[in-house]
Motif scaffolding. Sequence first.
Motif, PDB file in Angstrom:
ATOM      1  N   TRP A 122      46.975  51.034  26.453  1.00 58.30           N
ATOM      2  CA  TRP A 122      46.109  50.738  25.608  1.00 58.30           C
ATOM      3  C   TRP A 122      44.609  50.753  26.098  1.00 58.30           C
ATOM      4  N   VAL A 123      43.715  51.130  25.536  1.00 53.36           N
ATOM      5  CA  VAL A 123      42.200  51.076  25.577  1.00 53.36           C
ATOM      6  C   VAL A 123      41.389  50.674  24.456  1.00 53.36           C
ATOM      7  N   PRO A 124      40.566  49.874  24.805  1.00 51.37           N
ATOM      8  CA  PRO A 124      39.713  49.221  23.509  1.00 51.37           C
ATOM      9  C   PRO A 124      38.669  50.235  22.782  1.00 51.37           C
ATOM     10  N   THR A 125      38.452  49.709  21.765  1.00 50.91           N
ATOM     11  CA  THR A 125      37.452  50.690  20.839  1.00 50.91           C
ATOM     12  C   THR A 125      36.093  50.552  21.552  1.00 50.91           C
ATOM     13  N   GLY A 126      35.392  51.718  21.561  1.00 45.14           N
ATOM     14  CA  GLY A 126      34.071  51.690  22.318  1.00 45.14           C
ATOM     15  C   GLY A 126      33.089  50.786  21.644  1.00 45.14           C
ATOM     16  N   ASN A 127      31.964  50.255  22.292  1.00 49.13           N
ATOM     17  CA  ASN A 127      31.076  49.444  21.957  1.00 49.13           C
ATOM     18  C   ASN A 127      30.061  49.765  20.734  1.00 49.13           C
ATOM     19  N   THR A 128      29.904  51.078  20.826  1.00 51.14           N
ATOM     20  CA  THR A 128      28.822  51.681  19.803  1.00 51.14           C
ATOM     21  C   THR A 128      29.548  53.123  18.990  1.00 51.14           C
ATOM     22  N   HIS A 129      30.729  52.914  19.187  1.00 55.05           N
ATOM     23  CA  HIS A 129      31.499  54.236  18.184  1.00 55.05           C
ATOM     24  C   HIS A 129      32.836  53.895  18.167  1.00 55.05           C
ATOM     25  N   ASP A 130      33.562  54.514  16.940  1.00 59.20           N
ATOM     26  CA  ASP A 130      34.975  54.136  16.934  1.00 59.20           C
ATOM     27  C   ASP A 130      35.746  55.307  17.692  1.00 59.20           C
ATOM     28  N   ALA A 131      35.547  55.151  19.067  1.00 63.82           N
ATOM     29  CA  ALA A 131      36.378  55.619  20.264  1.00 63.82           C
ATOM     30  C   ALA A 131      36.285  55.004  21.344  1.00 63.82           C
ATOM     31  N   PRO A 132      37.300  55.315  22.246  1.00 62.23           N
ATOM     32  CA  PRO A 132      37.116  54.569  23.697  1.00 62.23           C
ATOM     33  C   PRO A 132      36.082  54.894  24.297  1.00 62.23           C
ATOM     34  N   ASP A 133      35.423  54.044  25.122  1.00 62.47           N
ATOM     35  CA  ASP A 133      34.187  54.317  25.932  1.00 62.47           C
ATOM     36  C   ASP A 133      34.605  55.293  27.107  1.00 62.47           C
ATOM     37  N   SER A 134      35.870  55.015  27.551  1.00 64.34           N
ATOM     38  CA  SER A 134      36.322  55.535  28.735  1.00 64.34           C
ATOM     39  C   SER A 134      37.913  55.677  28.581  1.00 64.34           C
ATOM     40  N   ILE A 135      38.542  56.488  29.186  1.00 62.67           N
ATOM     41  CA  ILE A 135      39.848  56.549  29.151  1.00 62.67           C
ATOM     42  C   ILE A 135      40.500  56.795  30.500  1.00 62.67           C
ATOM     43  N   PRO A 136      40.997  55.878  31.438  1.00 64.00           N
ATOM     44  CA  PRO A 136      41.503  56.025  32.798  1.00 64.00           C
ATOM     45  C   PRO A 136      42.364  57.334  32.938  1.00 64.00           C
ATOM     46  N   ALA A 137      42.016  58.235  33.886  1.00 62.98           N
ATOM     47  CA  ALA A 137      42.780  59.555  33.968  1.00 62.98           C
ATOM     48  C   ALA A 137      43.947  59.342  34.681  1.00 62.98           C
ATOM     49  N   PRO A 138      45.068  60.225  34.344  1.00 65.36           N
ATOM     50  CA  PRO A 138      46.304  60.208  34.853  1.00 65.36           C
ATOM     51  C   PRO A 138      46.402  60.707  36.285  1.00 65.36           C
ATOM     52  N   PRO A 139      47.344  60.622  37.236  1.00 67.65           N
ATOM     53  CA  PRO A 139      47.450  61.401  38.533  1.00 67.65           C
ATOM     54  C   PRO A 139      47.417  62.857  38.114  1.00 67.65           C
ATOM     55  N   SER A 140      46.688  63.600  39.096  1.00 71.29           N
ATOM     56  CA  SER A 140      46.892  64.984  38.890  1.00 71.29           C
ATOM     57  C   SER A 140      47.759  65.347  39.888  1.00 71.29           C
ATOM     58  N   GLY A 141      48.492  66.779  39.464  1.00 73.33           N
ATOM     59  CA  GLY A 141      49.609  67.582  40.004  1.00 73.33           C
ATOM     60  C   GLY A 141      50.725  66.797  40.014  1.00 73.33           C
ATOM     61  N   ARG A 142      51.893  67.070  40.756  1.00 78.51           N
ATOM     62  CA  ARG A 142      53.121  66.287  40.781  1.00 78.51           C
ATOM     63  C   ARG A 142      53.254  65.041  40.585  1.00 78.51           C
ATOM     64  N   VAL A 143      53.845  64.334  39.688  1.00 79.22           N
ATOM     65  CA  VAL A 143      54.058  62.805  39.533  1.00 79.22           C
ATOM     66  C   VAL A 143      55.267  62.561  39.131  1.00 79.22           C
TER      67      VAL A 143
END
Length: 294
Positions: A122-143
Amino acid sequence: MREWRFVLSKKWLGYLAVAVVFAVVCVFLSHWQWERRAENLALQDRLNANYNARPVAITSILPELDSYSAADEFKPVRVTGRYLVDKTFLARDRSYNGFPGFEVLVPLETTSGRVFVIDRGWVPTGNTHDAPDSIPAPPSGRVTVVARLSQSEADVPGRTDIPGTNELARIQPADIAKRLQLPTYTAAFGQLKSETPETATLPKLAQKPQIDWSLNLSYAIQWVMFAVAAFGFLIYVVRQEYDALNSDEEDQRWLEEERERKRLKRGPSDSDLEDHDLDEKGYESSLPGTRISR
């Protein structure tokens, strides 16, 4: 016992029948709550067993793309592949400890070519708009991902996806499969438990569900108390009716007893003494030819 014969009238027998029917309904509802308690206890046991189980290969639980059993809910599965980061979706209107936000859904393409949708948290709703301010990126490559199985969500009346966006109204891997045009597990998705390699930041991981069976126990006891209260109230109104029917007779008896008590306390009157003397002296027969002696 004749004072209580009124309870055999049609009116009071009808009241008794109503109380019995009400008590039977209460006992039925109490039994139903007790069964619900047993069901919730079983769900709690299954949840604990599945939640803490050792991870297994996804193919051992989901052999087909549409496979899923409710008995496997929350069992951890191990999946190896790569995240399709550019195909990230957001499930909107999700709360975490009362705060609004989104669930981050990232498809994972496995080494077998199948896609398994991972809810990374879960990520919170952004402060100024109806979307997340940022989304943590998943690992790249093989996981390698360990995720707990969760069933595809049901439709919610009035809630639909927003066309042309990556926002979803509910988590349904079948809808995501249509957008990806790739072979995708459609009956279940995974709630992230861990990733290898790890990332510096993660969304808020899903919390363990809580199954509260204590309310069922409380309701079961309350329904039994209602049944007992029904008969208690019936006894109360019967007693009130008895008092109303017998109050005049009891009052008269009390008055007579009170008069007698006062008379005894006051002592005999002059007339009582005269009557007593006459009784002691007696009279001769008043028949013709007799004479009363004094």
